[in-house]
Scaffold this active site. Structure first.
Site, PDB file in Angstrom:
ATOM      1  N   ALA A  32       0.866  -1.174   0.000  1.00  0.00           N
ATOM      2  CA  ALA A  32       0.000   0.000   0.000  1.00  0.00           C
ATOM      3  C   ALA A  32       0.904   1.224   0.000  1.00  0.00           C
ATOM      4  CB  ALA A  32      -0.875  -0.018   1.238  1.00  0.00           C
ATOM      5  N   THR A  33       0.291   2.416  -0.039  1.00  0.00           N
ATOM      6  CA  THR A  33       1.091   3.640  -0.020  1.00  0.00           C
ATOM      7  C   THR A  33       1.995   3.665   1.208  1.00  0.00           C
ATOM      8  OG1 THR A  33      -0.842   4.699  -0.985  1.00  0.00           O
ATOM      9  CG2 THR A  33       0.946   6.129  -0.273  1.00  0.00           C
ATOM     10  N   GLN A  34       3.280   3.761   0.995  1.00  0.00           N
ATOM     11  CA  GLN A  34       4.213   3.814   2.122  1.00  0.00           C
ATOM     12  C   GLN A  34       4.624   5.252   2.424  1.00  0.00           C
ATOM     13  OE1 GLN A  34       5.758   0.712   3.478  1.00  0.00           O
ATOM     14  NE2 GLN A  34       4.074  -0.262   2.396  1.00  0.00           N
ATOM     15  N   SER A  35       4.507   6.094   1.427  1.00  0.00           N
ATOM     16  CA  SER A  35       4.809   7.508   1.617  1.00  0.00           C
ATOM     17  C   SER A  35       4.139   8.266   0.494  1.00  0.00           C
ATOM     18  CB  SER A  35       6.316   7.728   1.573  1.00  0.00           C
ATOM     19  OG  SER A  35       6.802   7.325   0.324  1.00  0.00           O
ATOM     20  N   TRP A 150      -3.121   9.321   2.262  1.00  0.00           N
ATOM     21  CA  TRP A 150      -2.046  10.125   2.852  1.00  0.00           C
ATOM     22  C   TRP A 150      -2.353  11.619   2.785  1.00  0.00           C
ATOM     23  CZ3 TRP A 150       1.775   6.450   4.235  1.00  0.00           C
ATOM     24  CH2 TRP A 150       2.750   6.959   5.114  1.00  0.00           C
TER      25      TRP A 150
END
Lengths: 271, 267
Positions: A32-35, A150
């Site tokens: 998934a989105t890590q940053s 995010w």
């Protein structure tokens, strides 16, 4: 004959040659989105007597590169609320589409009903407080899926009692409301300035629209001076009981960079 | 011999284009005792006749609160009503949790409408054998909705479902113009009079067999809205209302100019 279950239904090695297992799955676990990747910086907002003022610059950065300079980060919702997005731009686009869908459903559900009772909003439709609650649940659910959106999001509009409302939700689902709010760098640089004018709801209720807009403009200037991921073109939204006004081509006027020469400690100078 | 071949399931049309299972479900609603609902500009009321299975037993409840702002009246299979009411309660709580507001009544009613309709279109399922009147208040004011086992839902000014409900509907039709401006007490009395219309000859309204449910949203002069949550009144709490419509002759003599009608009835 190969009777192992993992060989069932597979082409036989002795007939077709060994099976190329690399087609079965891509490498590594699901990610998934890590940053965040393409990001928007601060969003700031302050309540006043008859509503809320919100601002965010028009920049989407790719790391330190000023990649897109015409990004609309303030979005109206049902022409009664404004949502301001900081953080990942693709997640902002997802949220924007999601909220547009929500707004359309909401408009359909209330089209046949009579005009409303509270706060200028067509009766029964989701107000800013409802939207803030919804977004907090959405963000918290996504963080529990370990696939967070995010963003830090500010929601401005009116609550069920018709009073100005300003709330914040972040990628963890943390949600709260306050007389003035700022995300990202703004939380350090703009929030203290806004608190000087509106520390409490009572203070905010004493501000006029012109005062609130001026405070926000001053904050945007400070942010442009000190935040390296910001832009001098920004959007300004004013939510009142009459509706939402968003102007997307504001520019910072009367900049004075004289102070820059006296800044020491980083850059190319050696003391 | 004359067995109906087209009523075995809810997915087969008869040659005449009818779906008998759905029609039978509508019949089940007519077996239930009568419930009446009326909405004015400020209030929505439900009134109902409760039945007892035998003299020594208690009376079966007819009105159920769903959420702070919504209640239902049921006519038909109580067990099916229980399923729908549990579903509605869940939806109300879910909506409150995600949006922090009361669910709009129309949204809620459309949900059970869709749920019931699915049962009329899948092999192996059966329609709900219950009809509902849903009364509630939201930001648009008071509402009354009718729900049928077919999945049909409709917003009503006033309506009655259940056994002999045609008599009550006739009363409501006759007085429909007055309802919008009725206050709370007048509206309840209209409901009780409509109920009395559909009673069989030797029965009457008592504190034991009558239920009243009210929800309201009254607009104050300063524009603020005062919401009266849905509440069910039973037993001695309805005594005064029953008393207030006790002298009325059949035909709603006191509801306006009923001078001739009162005389025609020999009771």
């Amino acid at each position: 004959m190969d009777h192992r279950p993992q060989a069932w239904g597979r082409p036989r090695d002795d007939v077709y040659g060994p099976y190329d297992a690399s087609y079965l799955q891509t490498s590594g676990p699901k990610t998934a989105t890590q940053s965040p990747v393409v990001t928007g910086t601060s969003v700031i907002a302050i309540k006043f007597k008859d509503g809320v003022v919100m601002a965010a610059d028009n920049l989407a950065s790719y790391g330190s590169l000023a990649r897109f300079t015409d990004v609309k980060r303030l979005r109206p919702f049902l022409s009664t609320s404004v949502v301001g997005f900081g953080g990942d731009v693709s997640d902002m686009q997802y949220l924007d589409r999601h909220l547009t869908e929500l707004a359309i459903d909401e408009a359909y559900e209330h089209e046949s009903s009579a005009a409303g009772t509270s706060g200028g909003a067509p009766g029964g439709q989701l107000n800013a407080a409802n939207l803030h609650k919804y977004l907090s649940k959405l963000m918290y659910r996504r963080r529990n899926d370990f696939d967070p959106l995010w963003n830090q999001v500010l929601v401005a509009g009116f609550d069920g009692a018709g009073k100005p409302f300003l709330g914040s939700v972040d990628l963890r689902g943390t949600a709260f409301a306050a007389p003035s709010l700022a995300s990202g760098f703004g939380a350090m640089l703009a929030q203290p300035i806004m608190r000087r004018h509106a520390a409490t709801d009572a203070d905010a209720a004493a501000l006029s629209r012109e005062q609130a807009v001026q405070i926000v403009r001053d904050c945007m200037k400070v942010l442009f001076y000190r935040d390296a991921r910001s832009l001098d073109r920004y959007s300004l939204a004013v939510v009142t009981r009459d509706g939402v006004e968003i102007s997307e081509d504001e520019r910072l006027e009367q900049q004075s960079w004289a102070f820059a020469e006296r800044v020491r400690g980083y850059g190319t100078q050696v003391v | 011999m004359f067995r109906n071949n087209y009523d075995n399931d809810s997915v087969t049309f008869s040659p005449q284009g009818r779906i008998f299972q759905v029609e039978y479900a509508a019949e089940a609603v007519k077996q239930g005792s009568v419930v009446v609902g009326i909405a004015s500009k400020t209030h929505a009321v439900l009134v109902a006749i409760k039945r007892n299975a035998e003299e020594l037993s208690s009376y079966q409840k007819k009105l159920f609160p769903i959420d702070e702002h919504v209640g239902i009246a049921i006519a038909g299979l109580t067990s099916d009503a229980r399923v729908l009411s549990n579903f509605m309660k869940q939806q109300c709580l879910g909506h409150r949790l995600t949006y922090g507001r009361n669910i709009p009544v129309r949204t809620l009613v459309e949900m059970i409408g869709s749920k019931a309709q699915i049962n009329t279109q899948h092999y192996g399922k059966r329609p709900y054998g219950v009809g509902l009147l849903v009364a509630g208040v939201d930001d648009h004011g008071p509402h009354l909705f009718e729900f049928q086992p077919s999945g049909m839902t409709e917003e009503m000014i006033a309506f009655a479902i259940g056994a002999r409900s045609q008599m009550a509907r006739t009363y409501l039709e006759k007085n429909v113009a007055k309802f919008a401006d009725c206050d709370r007490e007048e509206l309840i009395r209209h409901g009780l009079r409509a109920l009395k219309e559909s009673l069989v000859q030797d029965r009457e309204l008592t504190v034991d067999n009558t239920s009243v449910g009210v929800a309201g949203s009254v607009k104050a002069d300063d524009g603020s809205v005062k919401v009266e949550p849905f509440k069910v009144y039973d037993g001695q709490d309805v005594a005064a209302w029953i008393e207030s419509v006790a002298d009325d002759k059949e035909g709603g003599a006191s509801a306006g100019e009923g001078e001739g009608e009162g005389m025609e009835v020999d009771s």
